[in-house]
Design a protein around this motif. Structure first.
Motif, PDB file in Angstrom:
ATOM      1  N   THR A  45      41.180  39.260  43.708  1.00  9.91           N
ATOM      2  CA  THR A  45      39.838  38.840  43.290  1.00  9.91           C
ATOM      3  C   THR A  45      38.821  39.081  44.381  1.00  9.91           C
ATOM      4  OG1 THR A  45      40.704  37.174  41.762  1.00  9.91           O
ATOM      5  CG2 THR A  45      38.440  36.885  42.514  1.00  9.91           C
ATOM      6  N   ARG A  46      39.176  38.827  45.636  1.00  9.56           N
ATOM      7  CA  ARG A  46      38.240  39.057  46.738  1.00  9.56           C
ATOM      8  C   ARG A  46      37.923  40.540  46.886  1.00  9.56           C
ATOM      9  NH1 ARG A  46      41.025  34.547  50.640  1.00  9.56           N
ATOM     10  NH2 ARG A  46      39.612  32.833  50.116  1.00  9.56           N
ATOM     11  N   VAL A  47      38.874  41.390  46.556  1.00  8.24           N
ATOM     12  CA  VAL A  47      38.603  42.825  46.552  1.00  8.24           C
ATOM     13  C   VAL A  47      37.710  43.176  45.366  1.00  8.24           C
ATOM     14  CG1 VAL A  47      39.637  45.112  46.321  1.00  8.24           C
ATOM     15  CG2 VAL A  47      40.736  43.406  47.762  1.00  8.24           C
ATOM     16  N   ALA A  48      38.084  42.673  44.185  1.00 10.87           N
ATOM     17  CA  ALA A  48      37.384  43.061  42.960  1.00 10.87           C
ATOM     18  C   ALA A  48      35.936  42.598  42.928  1.00 10.87           C
ATOM     19  CB  ALA A  48      38.133  42.512  41.745  1.00 10.87           C
ATOM     20  N   LYS A  62      35.830  30.126  43.829  1.00 12.58           N
ATOM     21  CA  LYS A  62      36.000  31.561  43.578  1.00 12.58           C
ATOM     22  C   LYS A  62      35.352  31.948  42.247  1.00 12.58           C
ATOM     23  CE  LYS A  62      40.039  32.857  44.695  1.00 12.58           C
ATOM     24  NZ  LYS A  62      41.498  33.010  44.566  1.00 12.58           N
ATOM     25  N   SER A  63      35.556  31.110  41.232  1.00  9.41           N
ATOM     26  CA  SER A  63      34.967  31.386  39.921  1.00  9.41           C
ATOM     27  C   SER A  63      33.447  31.384  39.996  1.00  9.41           C
ATOM     28  CB  SER A  63      35.437  30.335  38.910  1.00  9.41           C
ATOM     29  OG  SER A  63      36.848  30.328  38.805  1.00  9.41           O
ATOM     30  N   ALA A  64      32.881  30.430  40.758  1.00 10.20           N
ATOM     31  CA  ALA A  64      31.429  30.364  40.902  1.00 10.20           C
ATOM     32  C   ALA A  64      30.892  31.596  41.621  1.00 10.20           C
ATOM     33  CB  ALA A  64      31.039  29.093  41.655  1.00 10.20           C
ATOM     34  N   GLY A  65      31.629  32.062  42.639  1.00 11.56           N
ATOM     35  CA  GLY A  65      31.203  33.257  43.366  1.00 11.56           C
ATOM     36  C   GLY A  65      31.208  34.493  42.486  1.00 11.56           C
ATOM     37  N   VAL A  66      32.250  34.641  41.662  1.00 11.84           N
ATOM     38  CA  VAL A  66      32.333  35.776  40.738  1.00 11.84           C
ATOM     39  C   VAL A  66      31.180  35.729  39.740  1.00 11.84           C
ATOM     40  CG1 VAL A  66      33.678  36.737  38.834  1.00 11.84           C
ATOM     41  CG2 VAL A  66      34.816  36.135  40.968  1.00 11.84           C
ATOM     42  N   ALA A  67      30.931  34.539  39.172  1.00 13.14           N
ATOM     43  CA  ALA A  67      29.851  34.394  38.192  1.00 13.14           C
ATOM     44  C   ALA A  67      28.492  34.693  38.823  1.00 13.14           C
ATOM     45  CB  ALA A  67      29.866  32.984  37.608  1.00 13.14           C
ATOM     46  N   THR A 107      32.369  43.554  35.141  1.00 16.23           N
ATOM     47  CA  THR A 107      33.274  42.525  34.631  1.00 16.23           C
ATOM     48  C   THR A 107      34.615  42.552  35.365  1.00 16.23           C
ATOM     49  OG1 THR A 107      34.114  44.011  32.900  1.00 16.23           O
ATOM     50  CG2 THR A 107      32.229  42.606  32.326  1.00 16.23           C
ATOM     51  N   LEU A 108      34.828  43.552  36.217  1.00 14.94           N
ATOM     52  CA  LEU A 108      36.096  43.685  36.938  1.00 14.94           C
ATOM     53  C   LEU A 108      36.507  42.416  37.692  1.00 14.94           C
ATOM     54  CD1 LEU A 108      38.486  45.357  38.047  1.00 14.94           C
ATOM     55  CD2 LEU A 108      36.959  46.154  39.849  1.00 14.94           C
ATOM     56  N   PRO A 109      35.616  41.763  38.469  1.00 12.01           N
ATOM     57  CA  PRO A 109      36.057  40.564  39.190  1.00 12.01           C
ATOM     58  C   PRO A 109      36.572  39.472  38.258  1.00 12.01           C
ATOM     59  CG  PRO A 109      33.931  41.296  40.006  1.00 12.01           C
ATOM     60  CD  PRO A 109      34.224  42.101  38.791  1.00 12.01           C
TER      61      PRO A 109
END
Length: 300
Positions: A242-245, A122-127, A101-103
C-alpha cells in the motif's frame, strides 16, 4: 532508511509514469495495444538484461519461477493491453484518475490476502491522496468523449492487475532481488505479447512509423518500462504494497505539470492544491505505524 528509500523509489517511479501516459497516448493510435506492449517491454527487457547479468543478486529460486512467470503475464502481459486500450476510449485525465484507484485496490487486496493490515490512518492517507488527484484533474474531467466509461473501466481493471502484482510479487522480490525478478517477469510478458502481436500481424504497422513514433516507443521502453518497473520492484522490496501503491497518485499530477511546461497548458489553483493534497495523503499513509497485526513477508 531502507523503507524511506522504498517510498522515494515508488514516488520516482510514479512521477516517471505520468510521462509514460503521455507517450502512450501519443503513439497508441498508430499501433494496436498488443504490439505497443510487446515493443515497450521488449525494449525494457533488453535494457535490464546487461544490468541483471552484471549484478550479484540472486536469481529467483526454481520454485519461484511459476509465480514469477504468472506475475509477468499478469503485469507485463495483461496490464499493458488494458492500459493501452483504455487510452483509445478515454482522455488522459480520466485515465489517470481511474489509475489512481490503485492504492485503494492494493490496500484491499493486501488486507484480504492477509499480507498487510488495514489501518484507519493508512486508509485516510489513501483517500486523501485520491481526493488530491480528483482535485488536480477537475478541470479536464468534463471533456469526455462518447463512451469514455469503457476506457475508465479498462484502466480500473489495469489498476487491479497492478495491485495484485504488488501484493503477490513482494515475497519473491525479498527472496531474490528487484532487477533479476523484474527481468524474468518482464521477459515472460514481453514474449507472450510478441507472439500474439506476430500472429495478429501487429508488427506490419511498424514500417509506417516516423521518427516521432519511434522516439516515443524507445522512451516507453527505456524510461517507461526498464526504469519505472525496476524502481517499483525496488520499492516493493523495502516497504509495504500500500505504501508503494499510494505513490501512484503522483502520476497524474506530474502528467498535468508536464503538460503545463511543454504544452503551455494553464496551471490552475486546483492543480497546485491537488499536488499539496496528494503529498499530504502520501505522508499520512507512509508514516502510519506498523500495527501488531501486519503480516510479514513469506520466506518459504
Amino acid at each position: 532508511m531502507g523503507e524511506l528509500a522504498g517510498v522515494l523509489a515508488a514516488i520516482a517511479s510514479s512521477a516517471l509514469g505520468g510521462t509514460a501516459v503521455g507517450a502512450t497516448r501519443y503513439v497508441v493510435g498508430a499501433v494496436d495495444p498488443l504490439t505497443l506492449g510487446a515493443l515497450r517491454f521488449g525494449i525494457g527487457f533488453l535494457c535490464l538484461l546487461p544490468i541483471a547479468l552484471a549484478q550479484r543478486e540472486a536469481w529467483p529460486a526454481r520454485r519461484d519461477w511459476p509465480r514469477a512467470a504468472a506475475l509477468g503475464l499478469l503485469f507485463f502481459g495483461l496490464f499493458p493491453v488494458l492500459f493501452n486500450a483504455s487510452l483509445l476510449y478515454t482522455t488522459a485525465a480520466r485515465a489517470a484518475l481511474a489509475l489512481s484507484t490503485l492504492p485503494l485496490l492494493t490496500m484491499l487486496a493486501g488486507a484480504i490476502l492477509g499480507v498487510e493490515a488495514l489501518t484507519a490512518r493508512k486508509s485516510a492517507g489513501v483517500a486523501l491522496a485520491m481526493g488530491g488527484v480528483a482535485l488536480a484533474l477537475a478541470a479536464g474531467l468534463a471533456d469526455a468523449p462518447a463512451g469514455a466509461w469503457r476506457g475508465d473501466l479498462l484502466m480500473v481493471a489495469a489498476a487491479l492487475c497492478m495491485a495484485l502484482y504488488s501484493v503477490w510479487a513482494r515475497p519473491v522480490i525479498h527472496r531474490s532481488g528487484p532487477v533479476r525478478f523484474t527481468l524474468l517477469a518482464m521477459g515472460t510478458g514481453a514474449t507472450c505479447l510478441g507472439l500474439l502481436a506476430g500472429i495478429g500481424g501487429g508488427f506490419a504497422a511498424l514500417p509506417g512509423f516516423g521518427w516521432p513514433q519511434w522516439i516515443a516507443v524507445f522512451y516507453l521502453g527505456l524510461f517507461g518500462s526498464a526504469l519505472i518497473f525496476f524502481l517499483w520492484a525496488f520499492a516493493l522490496g523495502r516497504t509495504t504494497p500500500t505504501r508503494v501503491a499510494v505513490s501512484v497518485t503522483v502520476n497524474p499530477v506530474t502528467a498535468a505539470l508536464l503538460g503545463a511546461l511543454l504544452l503551455d497548458e494553464p496551471v490552475g489553483w486546483n492543480l497546485v492544491l491537488g499536488l499539496v493534497t496528494v503529498f499530504s495523503g502520501i505522508w499520512l499513509a507512509v508514516t502510519a505505524g506498523k500495527p501488531a497485526g501486519t503480516a510479514a513477508p513469506h520466506k518459504r
